[in-house]
Motif scaffolding. Structure first.
Motif, PDB file in Angstrom:
ATOM      1  N   GLN A 127       0.892  -1.167   0.000  1.00  0.00           N
ATOM      2  CA  GLN A 127       0.000   0.000   0.000  1.00  0.00           C
ATOM      3  C   GLN A 127       0.923   1.207   0.000  1.00  0.00           C
ATOM      4  OE1 GLN A 127      -3.364  -0.635   0.439  1.00  0.00           O
ATOM      5  NE2 GLN A 127      -3.286  -2.730   1.136  1.00  0.00           N
ATOM      6  N   GLU A 128       1.296   1.666  -1.195  1.00  0.00           N
ATOM      7  CA  GLU A 128       2.379   2.642  -1.283  1.00  0.00           C
ATOM      8  C   GLU A 128       2.120   3.904  -0.454  1.00  0.00           C
ATOM      9  OE1 GLU A 128       3.464   3.724  -5.225  1.00  0.00           O
ATOM     10  OE2 GLU A 128       5.557   3.944  -4.678  1.00  0.00           O
ATOM     11  N   TYR A 129       3.133   4.301   0.279  1.00  0.00           N
ATOM     12  CA  TYR A 129       3.162   5.481   1.169  1.00  0.00           C
ATOM     13  C   TYR A 129       2.244   5.333   2.379  1.00  0.00           C
ATOM     14  CZ  TYR A 129       4.875   7.307  -3.310  1.00  0.00           C
ATOM     15  OH  TYR A 129       5.522   7.476  -4.508  1.00  0.00           O
ATOM     16  N   ARG A 130       1.614   4.176   2.549  1.00  0.00           N
ATOM     17  CA  ARG A 130       0.819   3.941   3.762  1.00  0.00           C
ATOM     18  C   ARG A 130       1.068   2.501   4.206  1.00  0.00           C
ATOM     19  NH1 ARG A 130      -5.235   2.723   1.737  1.00  0.00           N
ATOM     20  NH2 ARG A 130      -4.663   1.911  -0.270  1.00  0.00           N
ATOM     21  N   MET A 203      -2.395   8.548  -2.912  1.00  0.00           N
ATOM     22  CA  MET A 203      -1.044   8.888  -3.381  1.00  0.00           C
ATOM     23  C   MET A 203      -1.010  10.289  -3.957  1.00  0.00           C
ATOM     24  SD  MET A 203       0.848   5.767  -5.299  1.00  0.00           S
ATOM     25  CE  MET A 203      -0.382   5.371  -6.469  1.00  0.00           C
ATOM     26  N   HIS A 204      -1.984  10.553  -4.860  1.00  0.00           N
ATOM     27  CA  HIS A 204      -1.832  11.825  -5.540  1.00  0.00           C
ATOM     28  C   HIS A 204      -2.256  13.016  -4.704  1.00  0.00           C
ATOM     29  CE1 HIS A 204       0.048  12.712  -9.335  1.00  0.00           C
ATOM     30  NE2 HIS A 204      -0.160  13.914  -8.850  1.00  0.00           N
ATOM     31  N   ASN A 205      -3.225  12.796  -3.830  1.00  0.00           N
ATOM     32  CA  ASN A 205      -3.642  13.940  -3.025  1.00  0.00           C
ATOM     33  C   ASN A 205      -2.663  14.244  -1.906  1.00  0.00           C
ATOM     34  OD1 ASN A 205      -6.202  15.047  -4.120  1.00  0.00           O
ATOM     35  ND2 ASN A 205      -6.620  12.870  -4.152  1.00  0.00           N
ATOM     36  N   GLN A 320       4.839  17.614 -17.175  1.00  0.00           N
ATOM     37  CA  GLN A 320       5.241  16.242 -17.514  1.00  0.00           C
ATOM     38  C   GLN A 320       4.191  15.256 -16.987  1.00  0.00           C
ATOM     39  OE1 GLN A 320       8.091  14.628 -14.879  1.00  0.00           O
ATOM     40  NE2 GLN A 320       9.022  13.265 -16.377  1.00  0.00           N
ATOM     41  N   GLY A 321       3.697  15.496 -15.756  1.00  0.00           N
ATOM     42  CA  GLY A 321       2.674  14.622 -15.161  1.00  0.00           C
ATOM     43  C   GLY A 321       1.410  14.594 -16.016  1.00  0.00           C
ATOM     44  N   THR A 322       0.993  15.762 -16.506  1.00  0.00           N
ATOM     45  CA  THR A 322      -0.203  15.805 -17.367  1.00  0.00           C
ATOM     46  C   THR A 322       0.024  14.967 -18.623  1.00  0.00           C
ATOM     47  OG1 THR A 322      -0.851  17.959 -16.515  1.00  0.00           O
ATOM     48  CG2 THR A 322      -1.716  17.368 -18.675  1.00  0.00           C
ATOM     49  N   ALA A 329       0.510   8.051 -23.959  1.00  0.00           N
ATOM     50  CA  ALA A 329       1.844   8.119 -23.341  1.00  0.00           C
ATOM     51  C   ALA A 329       1.954   7.095 -22.218  1.00  0.00           C
ATOM     52  CB  ALA A 329       2.095   9.515 -22.779  1.00  0.00           C
ATOM     53  N   ASN A 330       0.860   6.939 -21.493  1.00  0.00           N
ATOM     54  CA  ASN A 330       0.892   6.053 -20.331  1.00  0.00           C
ATOM     55  C   ASN A 330       1.167   4.603 -20.722  1.00  0.00           C
ATOM     56  OD1 ASN A 330      -0.539   4.572 -17.817  1.00  0.00           O
ATOM     57  ND2 ASN A 330       0.190   6.603 -17.256  1.00  0.00           N
ATOM     58  N   ILE A 331       0.755   4.233 -21.931  1.00  0.00           N
ATOM     59  CA  ILE A 331       0.970   2.851 -22.372  1.00  0.00           C
ATOM     60  C   ILE A 331       2.482   2.552 -22.435  1.00  0.00           C
ATOM     61  CG2 ILE A 331       0.983   3.238 -24.904  1.00  0.00           C
ATOM     62  CD1 ILE A 331      -0.945   0.732 -24.961  1.00  0.00           C
ATOM     63  N   TRP A 333       4.843   4.509 -20.543  1.00  0.00           N
ATOM     64  CA  TRP A 333       5.569   4.919 -19.332  1.00  0.00           C
ATOM     65  C   TRP A 333       5.110   4.232 -18.046  1.00  0.00           C
ATOM     66  CZ3 TRP A 333       5.369  10.723 -21.014  1.00  0.00           C
ATOM     67  CH2 TRP A 333       6.465  10.980 -21.839  1.00  0.00           C
ATOM     68  N   HIS A 334       3.859   3.751 -18.034  1.00  0.00           N
ATOM     69  CA  HIS A 334       3.357   3.179 -16.781  1.00  0.00           C
ATOM     70  C   HIS A 334       4.182   1.939 -16.408  1.00  0.00           C
ATOM     71  CE1 HIS A 334       0.740   2.500 -13.485  1.00  0.00           C
ATOM     72  NE2 HIS A 334       0.299   1.344 -13.940  1.00  0.00           N
ATOM     73  N   PHE A 335       4.397   1.719 -15.143  1.00  0.00           N
ATOM     74  CA  PHE A 335       5.191   0.609 -14.580  1.00  0.00           C
ATOM     75  C   PHE A 335       6.689   0.793 -14.813  1.00  0.00           C
ATOM     76  CE2 PHE A 335       1.288  -2.180 -15.271  1.00  0.00           C
ATOM     77  CZ  PHE A 335       0.915  -2.134 -13.942  1.00  0.00           C
ATOM     78  N   GLY A 341      11.287   8.925 -12.179  1.00  0.00           N
ATOM     79  CA  GLY A 341      11.896  10.199 -12.587  1.00  0.00           C
ATOM     80  C   GLY A 341      10.954  11.362 -12.263  1.00  0.00           C
ATOM     81  N   HIS A 342       9.675  11.181 -12.591  1.00  0.00           N
ATOM     82  CA  HIS A 342       8.676  12.228 -12.303  1.00  0.00           C
ATOM     83  C   HIS A 342       8.578  12.468 -10.789  1.00  0.00           C
ATOM     84  CE1 HIS A 342       4.868  14.415 -12.354  1.00  0.00           C
ATOM     85  NE2 HIS A 342       4.317  13.468 -11.603  1.00  0.00           N
ATOM     86  N   SER A 343       8.589  11.389 -10.010  1.00  0.00           N
ATOM     87  CA  SER A 343       8.485  11.528  -8.539  1.00  0.00           C
ATOM     88  C   SER A 343       9.613  12.395  -7.990  1.00  0.00           C
ATOM     89  CB  SER A 343       8.596  10.171  -7.836  1.00  0.00           C
ATOM     90  OG  SER A 343       7.685   9.278  -8.360  1.00  0.00           O
TER      91      SER A 343
END
Ligand code: HEM
Ligand code: HEM
Length: 465
Positions: A127-130, A203-205, A320-322, A329-331, A333-335, A341-343
């Motif tokens: 559970q990322e970040y939690r 995560m995002h909020n 970049q996030g948008t 693009a997500n196809i 970059w995802h995973f 890099g964005h983080s």
């Protein structure tokens, strides 16, 4: 004073000075520990035999790194600075520095136990970040509520009629984090697809409604203060606040594009990710335009270059996030490492640089002590070159991975392609950790004297206190 922005140093009561400094100092401790652990995680990816102990396995050090840099460094630094900002802009002492100190020790205790439990393998699963077990989450939530209450009471006791725009962002951040944290730990959201949706929301909020809000709140105070002029547009600041609140809460599902999460929810998240360009560029533009005609001040100040870098980081990395949110693009970059890099472009290139700018810009004003400008310069360049090396190398690794996967190549082919770039990430990380050691020495150089200066007359209207 060597920094011209410091000449009109205001005073503030000694108790507020001490507690602000304690927050910054503890944040710095967690920055050192958290990023050293990040370095260990990085080395392990290209040298798997490095430190082959169960408690230092990648699966344990990764959440230890993220929890310390997010909840330890970034949160504590921004909370400490925010407490100072609410007091200054309300022109009253901080409401109960004692309570703020109790909250600080609660943060520290949960961070320490969180570190030990994560390294011991005690967690809530992926559970990322939690990942922390729930009693620790309760401890952290209590600390946030106490800090938020202190901030709120300080603003409520203000001696000016209006609530300065910084405080909108800061109080908004505290309110939202409480909602977010409680929602993410509710027992009925812990399984199945509901858990996935809540994971994206959380995560995002955490990024947009907590770190971003506090960083912008602090910037709206510190930048005009250091430049000695009002912000470019007060109205744009308020627009940024409301549009952030409108668009951010609905973009969490962009973390799960092409997943079983409902298609319409993914599309909504993509649409709102585009909408996010409104608050991002309202904030970036407004704060950068405040610098118009002030290039001399930037050259002479050691704090302002951190702000300029952080603001450019905010605008570019959010754009970049948008881009990442679009399906096309997500196809690719995802995973992949592209997201890592964005983080770091955001959490380091934006949040961390803003926090450093505010520490260098505000702490000497309240303690009366400055670090050596040379040491601040060394910190700046090590951190900047380090993070650029990190982000460029790991984003390139992500692109190679994405193309290999879309082309249907074997997973190991993508590992072989990315491996040299993981070494470059470690090199960048070494520079970053080196810069944090210099920063820690600078924080020590700014520690408060025992006695602080008397209060000056209030400032001219239009610029924060
Ligand atoms: C316009 C604003 C932004 C948009 C639209 C955006 C978009 C995205 C997207 C689409 C992802 C997921 C990529 C994937 O998994 O395929 C992502 C991940 C991430 N973003 Fe952003 N981003 C924005 C701003 C920010 C900011 C300001 C921060 C930090 C303060 C941030 C921090 C992160 C982090 C840490 C992740 C990784 C989350 C994970 O562990 O998967 N982002 N972002
Ligand atoms: C204040 C400084 C830092 C912050 C706020 C930060 C933040 C983060 C975040 C949010 C993630 C999760 C990324 C994701 O899932 O997309 C992460 C992962 C990571 N970070 Fe950092 N980081 C910092 C400094 C560093 C440094 C100096 C290094 C050293 C090389 C480092 C190495 C790593 C590694 C190896 C991962 C795991 C990536 C993976 O799973 O592939 N970080 N960090």
């Amino acid at each position: 004073m060597r920094d011209p922005g410091l000449t009109a140093a205001p005073s503030i009561d000694p108790a507020t000075v001490r507690v602000t400094f304690e927050y910054v100092a503890w944040a710095t401790v967690w920055l050192l520990v958290g990023t050293t652990i990040g370095l260990v995680a990085s080395i392990k990816l290209h040298w798997p035999e490095f430190l082959p102990y169960a408690w230092l396995s990648f699966g344990r050090v990764r959440p230890a790194h993220t929890s310390l840099v997010l909840l330890g460094w970034s949160s504590l630094a921004l909370v400490g600075l925010s407490l100072y900002v609410v007091a200054r802009t309300s022109r009253v002492p901080l409401w109960s520095p004692r309570l703020a100190r109790i909250a600080l020790w609660l943060w520290n205790l949960t961070l320490l136990v969180g570190l030990v439990t994560l390294l011991a393998g005690v967690n809530r699963g992926p559970q990322e970040y939690r990942e922390w077990v729930w009693p620790l989450a309760v401890g952290l939530a209590a600390a946030v509520v106490i800090d938020g209450y202190v901030a709120y009471r300080t603003v409520a006791a203000r001696t000016l009629p209006e609530v300065y725009v910084s405080n909108w962002y800061i109080l908004g951040g505290f309110c939202y984090l409480a909602i977010l944290y409680v929602t993410s730990y509710l027992p009925f959201y812990q399984a199945g697809l509901g858990n996935t949706v809540v994971q994206g929301y959380y995560m995002h909020n955490a990024m947009g409604m907590w770190f971003t809000q506090l960083a912008l709140g602090v910037s709206y105070y510190a930048i005009p203060r250091l430049l000695g002029r009002p912000i470019y547009s007060y109205a744009l600041g308020v627009l940024g606040f409301w549009t952030n609140l409108l668009f951010y809460p609905l973009i969490g599902a962009h973390h799960f594009i092409f997943s079983p999460v409902p298609w319409w929810l993914q599309s909504t998240a993509i649409l709102f990710s585009v909408g996010m360009m409104v608050p991002v560029w309202a904030g970036t533009g407004n704060l950068l335009l405040t610098f118009k005609g002030g290039s001399g001040a930037v050259r002479r100040s050691y704090a302002l270059p951190f702000f300029v870098t952080g603001l450019i980081g905010y605008g570019l990395s959010s754009t970049q996030g948008t881009m990442e949110a679009f399906r096309s693009a997500n196809i690719y970059w995802h995973f992949t490492n592209f997201t890592v890099g964005h983080s770091h472009a955001t959490m380091y290139g934006f949040i961390t640089f803003i926090a450093w700018g505010a520490v260098y810009g505000l702490v000497p004003r309240l303690t009366g002590r400055e670090p050596s400008p040379l040491a601040v310069g060394v910190h700046f360049w090590l951190a900047l070159v380090g993070v650029l090396t990190y982000v460029v190398s790991i984003s390139a690794a992500g692109i190679l991975q994405g193309f290999a996967w879309v082309a249907g190549q074997s997973f190991i082919a993508s590992v072989i392609a990315a491996e040299p770039l993981w070494l470059w990430r470690t090199i960048g990380g070494l520079l970053m950790v080196g810069s944090h050691v210099v920063f820690a020495a600078n924080v020590w150089a700014m520690r408060p004297h025992r006695v602080t200066m008397p209060a000056p007359a209030p400032d001219a209207a239009g610029s924060p206190a």
